[in-house]
Design a protein around this motif. Structure first.
Motif, PDB file in Angstrom:
ATOM      1  N   TYR A  19     -92.622   9.359   0.710  1.00 10.59           N
ATOM      2  CA  TYR A  19     -92.755  10.541   1.375  1.00 10.59           C
ATOM      3  C   TYR A  19     -94.302  10.262   1.966  1.00 10.59           C
ATOM      4  O   TYR A  19     -95.127  10.036   1.400  1.00 10.59           O
ATOM      5  CB  TYR A  19     -92.995  11.762   0.576  1.00 10.59           C
ATOM      6  N   ASN A  44     -90.927  15.426 -14.774  1.00 10.64           N
ATOM      7  CA  ASN A  44     -91.216  15.984 -13.570  1.00 10.64           C
ATOM      8  C   ASN A  44     -91.842  15.097 -12.494  1.00 10.64           C
ATOM      9  O   ASN A  44     -92.822  14.253 -12.720  1.00 10.64           O
ATOM     10  CB  ASN A  44     -92.035  17.162 -13.743  1.00 10.64           C
ATOM     11  N   GLY A  45     -91.314  14.938 -11.444  1.00  9.80           N
ATOM     12  CA  GLY A  45     -91.841  14.236 -10.265  1.00  9.80           C
ATOM     13  C   GLY A  45     -91.493  12.826 -10.302  1.00  9.80           C
ATOM     14  O   GLY A  45     -91.835  11.882  -9.495  1.00  9.80           O
ATOM     15  N   SER A  46     -90.572  12.512 -11.219  1.00 15.99           N
ATOM     16  CA  SER A  46     -90.144  10.776 -11.517  1.00 15.99           C
ATOM     17  C   SER A  46     -89.401  10.567 -10.215  1.00 15.99           C
ATOM     18  O   SER A  46     -89.102   9.350 -10.123  1.00 15.99           O
ATOM     19  CB  SER A  46     -89.398  10.841 -12.585  1.00 15.99           C
ATOM     20  N   GLY A  47     -88.637  11.530  -9.526  1.00 14.70           N
ATOM     21  CA  GLY A  47     -87.774  11.061  -8.275  1.00 14.70           C
ATOM     22  C   GLY A  47     -86.549  11.388  -8.292  1.00 14.70           C
ATOM     23  O   GLY A  47     -85.526  11.057  -7.459  1.00 14.70           O
ATOM     24  N   LYS A  48     -86.174  12.072  -9.132  1.00 18.41           N
ATOM     25  CA  LYS A  48     -84.654  12.605  -9.491  1.00 18.41           C
ATOM     26  C   LYS A  48     -83.803  13.190  -8.258  1.00 18.41           C
ATOM     27  O   LYS A  48     -83.055  12.872  -7.871  1.00 18.41           O
ATOM     28  CB  LYS A  48     -84.331  13.615 -11.043  1.00 18.41           C
ATOM     29  N   THR A  49     -84.572  14.366  -7.999  1.00 21.86           N
ATOM     30  CA  THR A  49     -84.116  14.930  -6.938  1.00 21.86           C
ATOM     31  C   THR A  49     -84.219  14.297  -5.423  1.00 21.86           C
ATOM     32  O   THR A  49     -83.136  14.153  -4.884  1.00 21.86           O
ATOM     33  CB  THR A  49     -84.876  16.377  -6.517  1.00 21.86           C
ATOM     34  N   THR A  50     -85.133  13.432  -5.335  1.00 25.23           N
ATOM     35  CA  THR A  50     -85.211  12.576  -4.089  1.00 25.23           C
ATOM     36  C   THR A  50     -84.025  11.539  -4.117  1.00 25.23           C
ATOM     37  O   THR A  50     -83.369  11.231  -3.274  1.00 25.23           O
ATOM     38  CB  THR A  50     -86.673  11.767  -4.253  1.00 25.23           C
ATOM     39  N   HIS A 197     -82.908  18.390 -17.476  1.00 21.28           N
ATOM     40  CA  HIS A 197     -83.811  18.266 -18.303  1.00 21.28           C
ATOM     41  C   HIS A 197     -83.523  18.801 -19.893  1.00 21.28           C
ATOM     42  O   HIS A 197     -83.861  18.820 -20.813  1.00 21.28           O
ATOM     43  CB  HIS A 197     -85.008  19.019 -18.118  1.00 21.28           C
TER      44      HIS A 197
HETATM   45  N1  LIG Z   1     -90.614  16.849   0.780  1.00 17.14           N
HETATM   46  C1  LIG Z   1     -91.732  16.130   0.073  1.00 17.14           C
HETATM   47  N2  LIG Z   1     -92.807  15.807   0.599  1.00 17.14           N
HETATM   48  C2  LIG Z   1     -93.739  15.093   0.032  1.00 17.14           C
HETATM   49  N3  LIG Z   1     -93.526  14.875  -1.303  1.00 17.14           N
HETATM   50  C3  LIG Z   1     -92.459  15.233  -2.006  1.00 17.14           C
HETATM   51  C4  LIG Z   1     -91.358  15.797  -1.075  1.00 17.14           C
HETATM   52  N4  LIG Z   1     -90.431  16.247  -2.157  1.00 17.14           N
HETATM   53  C5  LIG Z   1     -91.045  15.542  -3.191  1.00 17.14           C
HETATM   54  N5  LIG Z   1     -92.094  14.788  -3.189  1.00 17.14           N
HETATM   55  C6  LIG Z   1     -92.700  14.362  -4.248  1.00 17.14           C
HETATM   56  O1  LIG Z   1     -91.836  13.297  -4.789  1.00 17.14           O
HETATM   57  C7  LIG Z   1     -92.132  13.119  -5.907  1.00 17.14           C
HETATM   58  C8  LIG Z   1     -90.506  13.139  -6.793  1.00 17.14           C
HETATM   59  O2  LIG Z   1     -90.139  14.437  -6.411  1.00 17.14           O
HETATM   60  P1  LIG Z   1     -88.455  15.015  -6.940  1.00 17.14           P
HETATM   61  O3  LIG Z   1     -88.475  16.375  -6.621  1.00 17.14           O
HETATM   62  O4  LIG Z   1     -87.830  13.948  -6.600  1.00 17.14           O
HETATM   63  O5  LIG Z   1     -88.932  14.733  -8.543  1.00 17.14           O
HETATM   64  P2  LIG Z   1     -87.846  15.282  -9.875  1.00 17.14           P
HETATM   65  O6  LIG Z   1     -87.854  14.121 -10.877  1.00 17.14           O
HETATM   66  O7  LIG Z   1     -86.895  15.788  -9.385  1.00 17.14           O
HETATM   67  O8  LIG Z   1     -88.886  16.335 -10.416  1.00 17.14           O
HETATM   68  P3  LIG Z   1     -88.533  17.805 -11.274  1.00 17.14           P
HETATM   69  O9  LIG Z   1     -87.879  17.073 -12.720  1.00 17.14           O
HETATM   70  O10 LIG Z   1     -89.827  18.306 -11.390  1.00 17.14           O
HETATM   71  O11 LIG Z   1     -87.498  18.517 -10.489  1.00 17.14           O
HETATM   72  C9  LIG Z   1     -92.951  13.907  -6.683  1.00 17.14           C
HETATM   73  O12 LIG Z   1     -94.155  13.509  -6.627  1.00 17.14           O
HETATM   74  C10 LIG Z   1     -93.147  15.125  -5.508  1.00 17.14           C
HETATM   75  O13 LIG Z   1     -94.080  15.838  -5.368  1.00 17.14           O
END
Ligand SMILES: Nc1ncnc2c1ncn2[C@@H]1O[C@H](COP(=O)(O)OP(=O)(O)OP(=O)(O)O)[C@@H](O)[C@H]1O
Length: 254
Positions: A19, A44-50, A197
């Motif tokens: 991003y 949290n924030g490791s990138g799973k949703t991305t 989780h």
């Molecule tokens: N649209 C966006 N713009 C900028 N940064 C983003 C965006 N979406 C996510 N991020 C950042 O990317 C990183 C990974 O986010 P992501 O949501 O993929 O993590 P996650 O593993 O799914 O987290 P969680 O377990 O908290 O749901 C985080 O640092 C988040 O702040």
């Protein structure tokens, strides 16, 4: 003669995404075969949703490739997405349509002549049937979540990708969904990738777990290892995962 190897339902190769200046996925490699139930775990924030959004074609990855049922997402996104079920984000559901109208729309997009009985059966299992003919705007968050899941599963595609699907579901519905997913993997050979989780929940039915830290899949637990963890009264996936996270944290500090 050993059976011919089947090609993976999902193949991620060298997947990268950022991003802006912030790299989130750093060369993810993952293959999932038919009938596998894989938990994607990570802080949290490791990138799973991305990662899930990139593999579903919602985000365009900056590097690497996604293949679903043998089709490259970048080359033929429609064909790749036809083989993928991805639960719809509850906030994106159209407020003025009923659940049934949403489901029929999705069935049509998937080329089905009508809403399949499998969707109606799952709606009953999730106690969603009483909501089918009401407008989405009247749903609670958990009910919206159920509709998002039902939409992702319409037509039972060969790959299902779910991001924390049990969050917000009542215990009976969460159990029904788990049993349904396990049934699909065992009876239809569906491949499931589930970001969660809820390790104590995942532990009982997954066939593989993989750990994402800072956009890299750093550890994996196969079926035999998971069975050993399940049979050891002094161990749990939660404990093993916490230890793996601590090891990784220690490695980062050196
Ligand atoms: N649209 C966006 N713009 C900028 N940064 C983003 C965006 N979406 C996510 N991020 C950042 O990317 C990183 C990974 O986010 P992501 O949501 O993929 O993590 P996650 O593993 O799914 O987290 P969680 O377990 O908290 O749901 C985080 O640092 C988040 O702040």
């Amino acid at each position: 003669m050993s059976p011919a190897p089947t090609s993976p339902v999902l193949e991620l190769s060298k997947l990268t995404h950022a991003y802006g200046e912030h790299p989130v996925l750093n060369g993810v490699e993952l293959a999932i075969g038919a009938g596998e139930f894989v938990a994607l775990i990570g802080p949290n924030g490791s990138g799973k949703t991305t990662l899930l959004k990139c593999l579903a074609g919602i985000l365009a990855p900056q590097g690497g490739s996604v293949r679903i049922a043998g089709t490259d997402m970048a080359a033929d996104p429609l064909a790749a997405k036809a083989a993928l079920g991805f639960a719809v984000d509850p906030v994106l559901l159209p407020p003025l349509l009923t659940g049934r109208q949403c489901l029929e729309l999705f069935a049509g997009v998937r080329g089905l002549p009508a809403l399949p009985e499998s969707s109606l059966a799952l709606a009953r299992s999730l106690a969603f049937d009483t909501w089918l003919d009401r407008e989405v705007q009247s749903y609670s968050l958990g009910t919206r979540q159920k509709l998002g899941i039902l939409l992702g599963l319409v037509g039972e595609p060969p790959l299902l990708v779910l991001d924390e699907p049990m969050n917000g579901l009542d215990p009976q519905s969460a159990f029904a969904l788990k049993m349904h997913l396990v049934g699909l993997t065992r009876e239809r050979g569906t491949a499931v990738l589930l970001a969660t989780h809820a390790l104590e929940v995942a532990e009982r039915f997954i066939t593989r777990a993989t750990l994402l830290i800072e956009g890299r899949l750093v550890r994996e637990w196969d079926t035999a290892t998971l069975d050993a963890i399940r049979h050891d009264p002094d161990s749990s996936l939660e404990q093993v995962m916490v230890e793996a996270l601590a090891e990784h944290g220690a490695a980062r500090e050196t």
